[in-house]
Design an enzyme around this catalytic site. Structure first.
Site, PDB file in Angstrom:
ATOM      1  N   ASN A 259       0.779  -1.391   0.041  1.00 59.61           N
ATOM      2  CA  ASN A 259      -0.008   0.042  -0.058  1.00 59.61           C
ATOM      3  C   ASN A 259       0.683   1.348  -0.012  1.00 59.61           C
ATOM      4  O   ASN A 259       0.396   2.340  -0.593  1.00 59.61           O
ATOM      5  CB  ASN A 259      -0.958   0.095   1.184  1.00 59.61           C
TER       6      ASN A 259
ATOM      7  N   GLY B 104     -13.726  -2.788   0.407  1.00 56.48           N
ATOM      8  CA  GLY B 104     -14.726  -2.017  -0.454  1.00 56.48           C
ATOM      9  C   GLY B 104     -14.063  -0.687  -0.794  1.00 56.48           C
ATOM     10  O   GLY B 104     -14.277  -0.113  -1.924  1.00 56.48           O
TER      11      GLY B 104
ATOM     12  N   CYS C 230      -3.649   4.532   8.311  1.00 53.38           N
ATOM     13  CA  CYS C 230      -4.008   4.186   9.585  1.00 53.38           C
ATOM     14  C   CYS C 230      -2.682   4.699  10.495  1.00 53.38           C
ATOM     15  O   CYS C 230      -2.997   4.662  11.793  1.00 53.38           O
ATOM     16  CB  CYS C 230      -4.160   2.550   9.572  1.00 53.38           C
TER      17      CYS C 230
HETATM   18  N1  PLP Z   1      -4.197  -4.085   3.985  1.00 58.97           N
HETATM   19  C1  PLP Z   1      -3.976  -3.247   3.176  1.00 58.97           C
HETATM   20  C2  PLP Z   1      -2.734  -3.699   2.271  1.00 58.97           C
HETATM   21  C3  PLP Z   1      -4.295  -1.980   3.091  1.00 58.97           C
HETATM   22  O1  PLP Z   1      -3.837  -1.278   2.224  1.00 58.97           O
HETATM   23  C4  PLP Z   1      -5.255  -1.528   3.986  1.00 58.97           C
HETATM   24  C5  PLP Z   1      -5.753  -0.230   4.087  1.00 58.97           C
HETATM   25  O2  PLP Z   1      -5.083   0.801   4.021  1.00 58.97           O
HETATM   26  C6  PLP Z   1      -5.939  -2.749   4.737  1.00 58.97           C
HETATM   27  C7  PLP Z   1      -5.371  -3.789   4.766  1.00 58.97           C
HETATM   28  C8  PLP Z   1      -6.855  -2.078   5.797  1.00 58.97           C
HETATM   29  O3  PLP Z   1      -8.028  -2.241   5.015  1.00 58.97           O
HETATM   30  P1  PLP Z   1      -9.675  -1.718   5.616  1.00 58.97           P
HETATM   31  O4  PLP Z   1      -9.647  -0.172   5.722  1.00 58.97           O
HETATM   32  O5  PLP Z   1     -10.510  -2.250   4.956  1.00 58.97           O
HETATM   33  O6  PLP Z   1      -9.650  -2.300   7.029  1.00 58.97           O
END
Ligand code: PLP
Length: 377
Positions: free
Chosen positions: A152, A201, A327
């Site tokens: 990400n 989503g 996050c």
């Molecule tokens: N995993 C990856 C690789 C992500 O990029 C993200 C969100 O940034 C997540 C997990 C978490 O996703 P969610 O926001 O749907 O909990």
């Protein structure tokens, strides 16, 4: 108007998805678990349609799709749910990578504190783990390998196809966090071998707060996951609780639109990436992450000598970018992904991530960024 270049954090809801959700909230307000009346039947039909849409995006059976609140929950359910079984069966070894999302790394840290042996394969300076480095760590008691599809922060695509193909004939389960590739790398995901796959989503212009864990069957048997919560029989007894019909319908609609637009998305995003790279030539910069195997919709870049926090402050009124995963961007520690790539301090402290959708194929104007970099130097 501040130009939004933070699509890897979240994407704007697609107008057709919003329409679909409003229609459900307004007209289809039954509980999908109510079997005694037509309201429940209609809600259940909307949920099952969405399950089919998600399943056909991936080329899996609809019974293999378990709706969750998002990729974070899916990752937790995959890792902790399987670990409960692994512990009882003496399978206490897990292999992963240091560049996973915190939604994987934190459950792994928890499992490690409880006695699991968690090994992280190294990544190279290009942000890619080598399949052989992952596979070399697999032993007879390895319960699970967990490797993300695309990172990400850098967009670098990991060798999940080689890993999945090699693990297929073993008794080690393979989990893939596909939050950044679901609905984008459509043919690649249809060809991938895995047991568990997390998706979300809101990375594909669907709503926030909804995702799925895909639990594939080997023969007739699905991986022996245990639920993390108890209280109802929904979602194959793996994820109890009233199913949020409008969110699920929004995810299904977003998945269907993403598949229809996937080819256009890829070429439009690549054109934007080319434009971004051209515009950045005006200032000294380093691209973080191997450009050869990376997603077309993002770029992680460092401007040595400049503090990324100061840069983002200077850009506040013009460009919305980030310097880490959404996050964790509330705290200012350097990115664990870039640290794992062993970038030097100058690159670590000056890195920002730009990420976009397929909208503006001429490419966004990065003049504010270029000007701010020149001013801060
Ligand atoms: N995993 C990856 C690789 C992500 O990029 C993200 C969100 O940034 C997540 C997990 C978490 O996703 P969610 O926001 O749907 O909990």
């Amino acid at each position: 108007m501040v130009l939004y270049l933070d699509y890897n954090a979240t994407t704007p809801l697609h107008p057709a998805v919003l329409d679909q959700m409003i229609a459900v909230y307004r007209d289809n307000y039954g509980n999908a678990g109510s079997r005694t009346h037509v309201y429940g039947e209609r809600a259940s039909a909307a949920v099952e349609l969405a399950r089919t849409q998600v399943a056909s995006t991936l080329g899996v059976d609809k019974s293999e799709v378990i709706f969750t609140s998002g990729a974070t929950e899916s990752d937790n359910l995959a890792l902790l749910g399987l670990a409960a079984w692994g512990w009882e069966h003496g399978r206490r070894h897990i292999v992963s990578t240091p560049i996973e999302h915190k939604a994987v790394l934190e459950p792994l840290a928890y499992l490690s504190s409880k006695g699991f042996d968690v090994e992280l394969a190294p990544v190279g300076v290009g942000g890619r783990v080598r399949a052989e480095d992952v596979l070399a760590r697999v032993r007879r008691d390895t319960l699970l390998v967990s490797v993300m599809h695309a990172n990400n922060e850098t967009g670098v695509v990991q060798p999940v196809h080689e890993i999945g193909a090699a693990l297929k004939s073993t008794n080690t389960y393979f989990h893939v966090d596909a939050a950044q590739t679901f609905g984008k790398l459509v043919p690649e995901l249809r060809k991938l071998d895995y047991d568990l796959l997390s998706l979300s989503g809101h990375k594909i212009r669907g709503p926030q707060g909804i995702g799925a864990l895909v639990v594939r069957k080997r023969g007739y048997q699905r991986p022996p996951l245990q639920p993390l919560t108890y209280g109802g029989g929904q979602e194959g007894r793996l994820r109890p609780g009233t199913v949020p019909v409008a969110l699920v319908a929004g995810l299904g609609a977003a998945a269907e639109i993403a598949v229809a637009e996937a080819n256009h998305w890829r070429s439009a995003c690549q054109a934007i990436k080319d434009s971004v790279l051209r515009q950045l030539e005006q200032v000294e910069h380093y691209v973080n992450g191997d450009l050869v195997s990376s997603m077309p919709n993002c770029l992680n870049v460092s401007f040595p000598g400049i503090d990324s926090e100061a840069l983002m402050l200077a850009l506040r009124g013009e460009l919305a970018v980030s310097n880490g995963s959404a996050c964790t961007s509330a705290d200012y520690r350097p990115s664990h992904v870039l640290e794992a790539m062993k970038l030097d301090d100058r690159r670590l402290s000056s890195a920002i991530r730009l990420s976009w959708g397929s909208g503006d194929t001429d490419g966004p104007s990065l003049t504010p960024l270029v000007t701010a970099v020149m001013a801060l130097r």
